[in-house]
Design a protein around this motif. Structure first.
Motif, PDB file in Angstrom:
ATOM      1  N   PHE A   1       0.756  -1.024   0.066  1.00 24.74           N
ATOM      2  CA  PHE A   1      -0.094  -0.079  -0.082  1.00 24.74           C
ATOM      3  C   PHE A   1       0.757   1.308  -0.128  1.00 24.74           C
ATOM      4  N   SER A   2       2.015   1.306   0.921  1.00 23.65           N
ATOM      5  CA  SER A   2       2.703   2.482   0.719  1.00 23.65           C
ATOM      6  C   SER A   2       3.315   2.784  -0.451  1.00 23.65           C
ATOM      7  N   SER A   3       3.699   1.706  -1.150  1.00 25.29           N
ATOM      8  CA  SER A   3       4.446   2.111  -2.600  1.00 25.29           C
ATOM      9  C   SER A   3       3.238   2.608  -3.518  1.00 25.29           C
ATOM     10  N   CYS A   4       2.159   1.859  -3.459  1.00 23.35           N
ATOM     11  CA  CYS A   4       1.080   2.541  -4.441  1.00 23.35           C
ATOM     12  C   CYS A   4       0.859   4.011  -3.893  1.00 23.35           C
ATOM     13  N   PHE A   5       0.770   4.229  -2.686  1.00 21.68           N
ATOM     14  CA  PHE A   5       0.457   5.570  -2.336  1.00 21.68           C
ATOM     15  C   PHE A   5       1.452   6.640  -2.717  1.00 21.68           C
ATOM     16  N   ILE A 128      -5.819  -3.718  14.773  1.00 19.65           N
ATOM     17  CA  ILE A 128      -5.907  -3.700  13.334  1.00 19.65           C
ATOM     18  C   ILE A 128      -4.504  -3.274  12.620  1.00 19.65           C
ATOM     19  N   SER A 129      -3.996  -2.078  13.092  1.00 22.06           N
ATOM     20  CA  SER A 129      -2.856  -1.493  12.766  1.00 22.06           C
ATOM     21  C   SER A 129      -1.519  -2.131  12.959  1.00 22.06           C
ATOM     22  N   CYS A 130      -1.696  -2.812  14.043  1.00 25.63           N
ATOM     23  CA  CYS A 130      -0.467  -3.827  14.406  1.00 25.63           C
ATOM     24  C   CYS A 130      -0.287  -5.100  13.387  1.00 25.63           C
ATOM     25  N   ILE A 131      -1.545  -5.532  12.985  1.00 24.42           N
ATOM     26  CA  ILE A 131      -1.513  -6.766  12.097  1.00 24.42           C
ATOM     27  C   ILE A 131      -1.371  -6.301  10.943  1.00 24.42           C
ATOM     28  N   ILE A 134       2.652  -5.706  10.019  1.00 25.23           N
ATOM     29  CA  ILE A 134       3.536  -6.957   9.979  1.00 25.23           C
ATOM     30  C   ILE A 134       3.508  -7.269   8.183  1.00 25.23           C
ATOM     31  N   PRO A 135       2.552  -7.354   7.856  1.00 25.56           N
ATOM     32  CA  PRO A 135       2.705  -7.867   6.285  1.00 25.56           C
ATOM     33  C   PRO A 135       3.202  -6.873   5.488  1.00 25.56           C
ATOM     34  N   MET A 136       3.218  -5.540   5.769  1.00 24.27           N
ATOM     35  CA  MET A 136       3.498  -4.452   5.249  1.00 24.27           C
ATOM     36  C   MET A 136       5.000  -4.355   5.189  1.00 24.27           C
ATOM     37  N   PHE A 139       6.235  -7.657   3.032  1.00 19.83           N
ATOM     38  CA  PHE A 139       6.049  -7.527   1.547  1.00 19.83           C
ATOM     39  C   PHE A 139       6.958  -6.417   0.915  1.00 19.83           C
ATOM     40  N   ALA A 140       6.928  -5.306   1.724  1.00 19.98           N
ATOM     41  CA  ALA A 140       7.668  -4.083   1.215  1.00 19.98           C
ATOM     42  C   ALA A 140       9.148  -4.568   1.221  1.00 19.98           C
ATOM     43  N   SER A 141       9.734  -5.509   1.943  1.00 18.49           N
ATOM     44  CA  SER A 141      11.190  -5.866   1.801  1.00 18.49           C
ATOM     45  C   SER A 141      11.306  -6.795   0.556  1.00 18.49           C
ATOM     46  N   ARG A 142      10.333  -7.355   0.073  1.00 19.05           N
ATOM     47  CA  ARG A 142      10.470  -8.223  -0.868  1.00 19.05           C
ATOM     48  C   ARG A 142      10.064  -7.655  -2.411  1.00 19.05           C
ATOM     49  N   ILE A 143      10.001  -6.258  -2.374  1.00 19.12           N
ATOM     50  CA  ILE A 143       9.689  -5.639  -3.453  1.00 19.12           C
ATOM     51  C   ILE A 143      11.156  -4.646  -4.115  1.00 19.12           C
ATOM     52  N   SER A 144      11.424  -4.914  -5.060  1.00 21.13           N
ATOM     53  CA  SER A 144      12.463  -3.867  -5.776  1.00 21.13           C
ATOM     54  C   SER A 144      11.773  -3.116  -6.759  1.00 21.13           C
ATOM     55  N   MET A 145      11.477  -1.998  -6.273  1.00 19.77           N
ATOM     56  CA  MET A 145      10.877  -1.105  -7.178  1.00 19.77           C
ATOM     57  C   MET A 145      12.103  -0.326  -8.047  1.00 19.77           C
ATOM     58  N   THR A 146      12.125  -0.368  -9.255  1.00 14.52           N
ATOM     59  CA  THR A 146      12.948   0.477 -10.202  1.00 14.52           C
ATOM     60  C   THR A 146      12.584   1.299 -11.215  1.00 14.52           C
TER      61      THR A 146
END
Length: 155
Positions: A1-5, A128-131, A134-136, A139-146
């Protein structure tokens, strides 16, 4: 979500509007958190339901989150990705901690200054924020945006 934002603020002229609005949001967050801090401090004078150091710590964590938002707004996702990602991590991480601390403070102030219904709602938002945090991170660590432009045939 952070990346899309953050994608919305990658190219001019959107990047200028995105940065400006994020900074305005951070400023409004600072004002809101400071007013909440003052409110708790005033209520605490008569009730002594929480240590004043906990209230100060909560304010500092909240302000860190707002600084993280300013970092996200200032350093674009594709220009300086590591700084942008650190800012996002600080913003979201501090936000989760701030929400959780405010939920705990709310419970400590019951029933004189809050209803249990409000406390339960705040705690539900905290959980809900804590939950979601964790996936943020995972998944953010697995994305390499170039790059920002995507064509349907690409991964």
């Amino acid at each position: 979500f952070s990346s899309c934002f953050s994608d919305t603020g990658t190219k001019p002229p959107e990047s200028g509007i995105f940065g400006f609005m994020i900074n305005i949001s951070a400023l409004l967050g600072v004002i809101t958190m400071y007013i909440r801090y003052l409110l708790i401090a005033k209520q605490n004078e008569s009730s002594h339901f929480v240590r004043s150091s906990c209230n100060v710590f909560s304010l500092c964590i909240g302000l860190m989150g707002c600084i993280g938002m300013c970092i996200v707004a200032t350093f674009q996702e594709l220009s300086v990705p590591s700084v942008h990602d650190i800012g996002a991590l600080v913003a979201f991480g501090s936000g989760v901690v701030y929400i959780t601390l405010q939920s705990i403070i709310s419970y400590k102030s019951c029933p004189q200054w809050n209803t249990y219904f409000v406390c339960h709602i705040r705690m539900a938002i905290s959980v809900i924020s804590c939950i979601a945090f964790i996936p943020m991170i995972v998944f953010a660590s697995r994305i390499s945006m170039t790059k920002i432009d995507w064509t349907p045939g690409e991964k």
